[in-house]
Design an enzyme around this catalytic site. Structure first.
Site, mmCIF file in Angstrom:
data_model
loop_
_atom_site.group_PDB
_atom_site.id
_atom_site.type_symbol
_atom_site.label_atom_id
_atom_site.label_comp_id
_atom_site.label_asym_id
_atom_site.label_seq_id
_atom_site.Cartn_x
_atom_site.Cartn_y
_atom_site.Cartn_z
ATOM 1 N N PHE A 237 4.478 11.799 8.111
ATOM 2 C CA PHE A 237 4.710 10.481 8.721
ATOM 3 C C PHE A 237 4.207 10.399 10.145
ATOM 4 O O PHE A 237 4.672 9.583 10.928
ATOM 5 C CB PHE A 237 6.206 10.118 8.660
ATOM 6 C CG PHE A 237 6.857 10.425 7.347
ATOM 7 C CD1 PHE A 237 6.445 9.765 6.197
ATOM 8 C CD2 PHE A 237 7.850 11.384 7.235
ATOM 9 C CE1 PHE A 237 7.016 10.045 4.976
ATOM 10 C CE2 PHE A 237 8.433 11.670 6.015
ATOM 11 C CZ PHE A 237 8.019 11.005 4.878
ATOM 12 N N GLY A 464 1.922 14.074 0.746
ATOM 13 C CA GLY A 464 2.855 13.491 -0.208
ATOM 14 C C GLY A 464 2.385 12.129 -0.697
ATOM 15 O O GLY A 464 3.035 11.481 -1.505
ATOM 16 N N PRO A 606 -3.947 3.715 -8.524
ATOM 17 C CA PRO A 606 -2.956 2.638 -8.536
ATOM 18 C C PRO A 606 -1.504 3.116 -8.556
ATOM 19 O O PRO A 606 -0.659 2.532 -7.888
ATOM 20 C CB PRO A 606 -3.279 1.869 -9.821
ATOM 21 C CG PRO A 606 -4.647 2.283 -10.210
ATOM 22 C CD PRO A 606 -4.911 3.619 -9.610
ATOM 23 N N GLN A 612 3.300 4.302 -2.633
ATOM 24 C CA GLN A 612 3.199 4.236 -1.175
ATOM 25 C C GLN A 612 3.732 2.912 -0.645
ATOM 26 O O GLN A 612 4.448 2.861 0.347
ATOM 27 C CB GLN A 612 1.740 4.403 -0.739
ATOM 28 C CG GLN A 612 1.260 5.840 -0.749
ATOM 29 C CD GLN A 612 2.045 6.690 0.216
ATOM 30 O OE1 GLN A 612 2.022 6.452 1.418
ATOM 31 N NE2 GLN A 612 2.752 7.667 -0.286
ATOM 32 N N LYS A 675 -9.543 0.275 1.700
ATOM 33 C CA LYS A 675 -8.720 0.109 2.897
ATOM 34 C C LYS A 675 -7.509 1.032 2.744
ATOM 35 O O LYS A 675 -7.138 1.375 1.633
ATOM 36 C CB LYS A 675 -8.248 -1.335 3.028
ATOM 37 C CG LYS A 675 -9.383 -2.343 3.263
ATOM 38 C CD LYS A 675 -8.820 -3.753 3.355
ATOM 39 C CE LYS A 675 -9.919 -4.748 3.710
ATOM 40 N NZ LYS A 675 -9.376 -6.137 3.789
ATOM 41 N N GLU A 679 0.336 3.040 5.375
ATOM 42 C CA GLU A 679 1.217 2.514 6.415
ATOM 43 C C GLU A 679 1.415 1.004 6.326
ATOM 44 O O GLU A 679 2.141 0.424 7.118
ATOM 45 C CB GLU A 679 0.669 2.910 7.793
ATOM 46 C CG GLU A 679 0.725 4.415 7.980
ATOM 47 C CD GLU A 679 -0.091 4.912 9.161
ATOM 48 O OE1 GLU A 679 0.500 5.129 10.213
ATOM 49 O OE2 GLU A 679 -1.310 5.081 9.020
HETATM 50 MO MO1 MOS Z 1 0.232 8.344 10.742
HETATM 51 S S1 MOS Z 1 1.841 7.821 11.902
HETATM 52 O O1 MOS Z 1 -0.979 7.389 11.465
HETATM 53 O O2 MOS Z 1 0.058 10.005 11.097
#
Ligand code: MOS
Length: 713
Positions: A237, A464, A606, A612, A675, A679
């Site tokens: 993360f 992950g 997919p 995600q 793309k 996140e």
């Molecule tokens: Mo991610 S927070 O751009 O490693």
């Protein structure tokens, strides 16, 4: 349908993960390994005045107590990650007696056994001279600096203050977001092993080439003598993108002791030896005509960072560019306090800054008496407003339409407190999601055997997310073989370098270079080449200089794309719709359902993409209602540094959650039209929840997480 981009598969590493076959960094078995235990500071500011090591050294099995007394000068100063260097914090813990923050490493005890190291660590007596620390905003002694002093560009266009003054409809509000800690399940472990003058490191990493080169610079050795092994990562993360200072300490201890050393820090130590999401305060002013078209947007932010490091969240880079608006003014300020250095955490700029902007948009919709979806539609644009760059593709409107339809938005009564079910006030809220599309220089080696088996080798990272599977699918398509014939090797610094697994760039960066290698293999086959064919490929995306490959080999971060540079703006979009129920007496907030619709280019894998985006939205709900690191402002120490008091959504908090992925073909962003989506899902969801809470209650929550006490009166 043959295997390839867009086909549905289980993750290819899934079986190894659920059977224990996947070896994480601290699972490595080494002979004669010694165990390290950290001692961390009990104060946040001051100096170490004494250290009584006698009782610690008396524990049977103790090999050494490392502290500033014997480690001074061992780890060289290196450049901050955000300035193009390697380290996520320039605070070097065992360099001197100086204490910069709570939980700073003050000693590392190494022993034959874990138990002996731990016991000795508890027996080490450290004395301090404490000074009053400044924990963050409002504390005496913080130093506030404009982020522009450190080279950050505050986006600006037109004359926002004049336009604001002249506008018919305007709102102004202040928002805040809290400190969050990543808390990946895998702890911040490091195992170091020297073999014949060469260092082998086992550590979960989002950037093995950065780790390799960074540790070499810190220890003054040749990067060719460092090998980083990190095939599986138990969550990251953003917390494993830049180097923490622990790695060099473990490596140096192993060098001095002539034995492998393994460090497994505790959960609470992870709160202070790595990075975290900085808390922010933000002020937003929006002005529009009666038609809802934005005339002025002013967004100012204040962010906490450490004393020495200018880490910036800087989400105005995105919020200034998302809607059509002729007059924009933004400014980011850094508040230097006695804290460890914050860092990247999933959607670092967008999660907090889009919370403020999308909450303000909801407030503007109320002031205009306009539907909030309509307000986004009215302000949609195919060009970002700061430099007028065209978006490579942008289908926010499609996301708004699909999300609203799936959610049943047309049945919403716009008046606050107008919908209820029994004792529960029902609220429906929405927000826009955006994440800039990044792509970096990347390299890969692909081998095709006459049997039809293939191998892909690149030092990318699967944190992950499903990167193994996505990269495997690209190779399957490129070579015309089935996925089960493709072996994918990642996470090892002996492999050709790939970018940091940050900024959601991996799928775009790596799949494009793998496809380039596959194209070359196919071309050679067409020319009649027989036998095994191995191709090494490099890809420098449009807009990046040719030196980007050299920087990559040095482990330096060089991502391109996004909203700011080049000839076009690149981003993925989404629209989030949330229903909340707020109990009319207790004010407990529940989220019975949420819908996210996303337009994020070509979806490579997919099933993992769906996961995600689902996980991202769950994170967004957590960001709205649960997550916060509590800080004792008298001592500048974290209080809930464990997984029982650091709240995240659990199964009972998440009920119905639907993800819609729109078909989007982007021929401009990169050859494969990919793309990033890692996140995207957690941006906007927090604002959608808060906007739904306003709709349910008539009380506007402007400070995250939204808690019962904010809604009581
Ligand atoms: Mo991610 S927070 O751009 O490693």
């Amino acid at each position: 349908m043959p295997d390839g981009i867009g086909t549905d598969h289980q993750r290819i590493d899934g079986r190894a993960k659920v059977t224990g076959g996947a070896r994480y960094a601290s699972d490595v078995m080494l002979g004669n390994v010694a165990h390290a235990w950290l001692v961390t500071s009990a104060i946040a500011r001051g100096h170490i005045t004494g250290m009584d090591e006698a009782a610690a050294r008396a524990v049977p099995g103790v090999l050494e107590v490392f502290s500033h007394r014997n480690m001074h000068g061992a780890v060289a100063e290196t450049e901050f990650f955000a300035k193009g260097g390697y380290v996520g914090s320039t605070i070097r813990p065992l360099e001197s007696d100086r204490i910069w923050h709570d939980g700073q490493i003050v000693a590392m005890v190494v022993a034959d056994t874990l138990e002996a190291a731990r016991e000795a660590a508890f027996r080490l007596q450290v004395e301090y001279r404490e000074e009053q620390p400044a924990a963050g905003f409002d504390a005496a002694g913080v130093e506030v600096k404009a982020a522009s002093e450190g080279g950050f560009e505050d986006p600006e266009v037109g004359d926002a203050d004049r336009a604001y003054g002249n506008a018919e409809v305007k709102i102004e509000a202040e928002y805040s977001t809290p400190t969050q800690h990543h808390n990946p399940i895998e702890l911040f472990t490091t195992t170091a092993h020297w073999v014949g003058g060469k260092l082998e490191l086992h550590e979960g990493s989002q950037f093995v080439h950065g780790l390799k080169n960074g540790v070499a610079a810190q220890l003054g050795i040749d990067p060719a003598d460092v090998h980083v092994v990190s095939p599986f990562v138990g969550g990251a993360f953003g917390s494993r993108g830049s180097l923490t200072q622990r790695t060099a300490l473990v490596a140096e201890a192993a060098r001095r002791l002539g034995r492998p050393v393994k460090l497994v820090p505790t959960r609470d130590q992870g709160f202070t030896i790595a990075t975290y999401r900085a808390e922010t305060r933000q002020k937003v002013k929006l002005a529009a005509g009666r038609d809802g078209k934005l005339q002025a947007l002013v967004h100012e932010g204040w962010e906490v960072t450490s004393r020495p490091d200018p880490y910036k969240v800087g989400g105005t880079a995105t919020t200034a560019r998302i809607y059509a608006c002729p007059n924009v003014r933004t400014k980011v300020n850094l508040v230097h306090a006695d804290r460890n250095t914050p860092g990247f955490m999933r959607s670092p700029p967008e999660l907090p800054y889009m919370f403020a902007l999308e909450s303000a948009m909801d407030e503007l919709a109320v002031a205009l008496n306009m539907d909030p979806v309509e307000l986004r539609r009215v302000n949609d644009t195919q060009r970002e407003p700061i430099k007028g760059l065209p978006y490579s593709s942008r289908n926010l409107v499609g996301c708004l339409d699909a999300g609203a339809k799936a959610f049943g938005w047309e049945r919403r009564n716009p008046a606050p407190r107008s919908m209820r079910q029994g004792e529960w006030l029902v609220g429906w809220g929405m927000a826009t999601s955006i994440y800039p599309t990044h792509i970096g220089a990347a390299t890969a080696r692909v081998t095709l055997l006459p049997s039809g088996h293939a191998r892909v080798q690149t030092a990318a990272h699967d944190v992950g997310t499903g990167a193994y599977t996505a990269i495997g699918l690209a190779a399957a398509e490129g070579l015309g073989v089935s996925l089960d014939k493709v072996a994918v090797e990642l996470g090892d610094s002996d492999l050709p370098p790939a970018p940091v697994a940050g900024g959601s760039n991996t799928t775009a960066s790596v799949c494009n270079v793998v496809m380039k290698a596959c194209d070359e293999i196919r071309a050679r086959r067409a020319q009649g080449q027989q036998g095994a064919i191995e191709v090494y490929a490099e890809n420098v995306p449009e807009g990046l200089p040719p030196e980007a490959i050299g920087k990559l080999y040095q482990g330096r971060n060089a991502l391109g794309g996004g909203l700011e540079g080049g000839k076009q703006a690149m981003a993925a979009f989404g629209a989030i719709f949330v229903e909340v129920r707020v109990h009319e007496r207790t004010r407990e907030v529940r989220v019975p359902r949420a819908v996210g619709a996303f337009a994020a280019g070509r979806i490579v894998s997919p099933r993992q993409a769906h996961s995600q985006l689902t996980g991202g939205m769950i994170w967004g709900i957590g960001a709205a209602l649960h997550e916060t690191t509590e800080i004792d402002h008298r001592t500048a120490r974290y209080m809930n540094d464990n997984l029982s008091e650091y709240l995240v959504p659990v199964n009972a908090d998440i009920q119905q959650l639907d993800v819609i992925m729109l078909d989007e073909r982007d021929s401009q962003a990169n050859p494969l039209g990919i793309k990033g989506i890692g996140e995207l899902g957690n941006v906007g969801t927090n604002a959608a929840v808060a906007n739904a809470v306003f709709h349910a209650t008539g009380t506007r929550p402007r400070h995250l997480p939204v808690r019962i006490e904010q809604l009581l009166g």
